[in-house]
Design an enzyme around this catalytic site. Sequence first.
Site, PDB file in Angstrom:
ATOM      1  N   GLU A  91       4.627  27.927  -8.013  1.00 45.77           N
ATOM      2  CA  GLU A  91       5.680  28.812  -7.508  1.00 45.77           C
ATOM      3  C   GLU A  91       5.741  30.133  -8.276  1.00 45.77           C
ATOM      4  O   GLU A  91       6.315  31.115  -7.795  1.00 45.77           O
ATOM      5  CB  GLU A  91       7.046  28.108  -7.545  1.00 45.77           C
ATOM      6  CG  GLU A  91       7.628  27.849  -8.915  1.00 45.77           C
ATOM      7  CD  GLU A  91       7.137  26.560  -9.577  1.00 45.77           C
ATOM      8  OE1 GLU A  91       7.766  26.145 -10.572  1.00 45.77           O
ATOM      9  OE2 GLU A  91       6.134  25.985  -9.107  1.00 45.77           O
TER      10      GLU A  91
ATOM     11  N   CYS B   6       4.645  19.445 -10.855  1.00 43.65           N
ATOM     12  CA  CYS B   6       4.908  18.998 -12.226  1.00 43.65           C
ATOM     13  C   CYS B   6       5.523  17.600 -12.229  1.00 43.65           C
ATOM     14  O   CYS B   6       4.853  16.635 -11.884  1.00 43.65           O
ATOM     15  CB  CYS B   6       5.773  20.022 -12.965  1.00 43.65           C
ATOM     16  SG  CYS B   6       5.738  19.826 -14.758  1.00 43.65           S
TER      17      CYS B   6
ATOM     18  N   HIS C 208       2.650  24.964 -12.222  1.00 43.43           N
ATOM     19  CA  HIS C 208       3.776  25.484 -11.437  1.00 43.43           C
ATOM     20  C   HIS C 208       3.317  26.626 -10.531  1.00 43.43           C
ATOM     21  O   HIS C 208       3.435  27.801 -10.878  1.00 43.43           O
ATOM     22  CB  HIS C 208       4.902  25.957 -12.362  1.00 43.43           C
ATOM     23  CG  HIS C 208       5.717  24.839 -12.930  1.00 43.43           C
ATOM     24  ND1 HIS C 208       6.864  24.373 -12.318  1.00 43.43           N
ATOM     25  CD2 HIS C 208       5.531  24.054 -14.019  1.00 43.43           C
ATOM     26  CE1 HIS C 208       7.368  23.370 -13.025  1.00 43.43           C
ATOM     27  NE2 HIS C 208       6.570  23.156 -14.069  1.00 43.43           N
TER      28      HIS C 208
END
Length: 239
Positions: free
Chosen positions: A213, A109, A211
């Site tokens: 993660e 990001c 994102h």
Amino acid sequence: MIHLPRIGITPDINDIAAPETEYVIRRNYADAVSRAGGLPFVLPYSDQVEQYLEAIDGLLITGGMFDIDPVLYNQTARKSYVMKPVRTNFERVLVQRALKREIPILGICNGMQLLAVCLHGQLVQDIPTEIEGALEHKPSQSATVAQHQVEVSGTSRHLRIQNGQTYSVNSVHHQSVLPSERYEILARAPDGVVEALEARKGGFAVGVQWHPEYGVAEIDTIVFDDFLAMAREYSRREK
């Protein structure tokens, strides 16, 4: 004993006065590194950048709810932005020196945007006002939910992705990266917004605008697994 590649992760910082100032980082960044076979370390802001780079095998630049100063990419601010110059300056030096050492870098990001700036790229300062017909890239829904598709539109030197593949990813940003000769555009959203990039030269230096993660899309696992594979290779090379 199995050597796990050491991944330095940059934290955010709470805007509260010392001595109560806090470094903050979402647990899922560290969890994603651990799942992919790495040993995560948080890197407090410091001028000991060379010592950090000597100690790690990979660098993860995290996201954050703030913007990079347009002066750093040769633009004038077109509106008022929330900026964190202390964090940006620290991460910028980290990325620039990691690029020289060819330490594997993953920017997520805001981290992707910083990677682009360090590669002498520029940014779209505000997607809704600068890109006609743009999708909603900063929705109110949780980042655990896919927001839009991305299509692989370039050839990666390191990621196991192929031209034309599509993935549904999450989205939490209002700025984006502009194309540059210094990096390959790896993926775009249907509205043309750049969603992934890779440095054309040197070691592993990849940025993704979503994102990974959170593990929402299949490509998220690919991103972390391939990042850690390159960190593992770097670790062996440096021994």
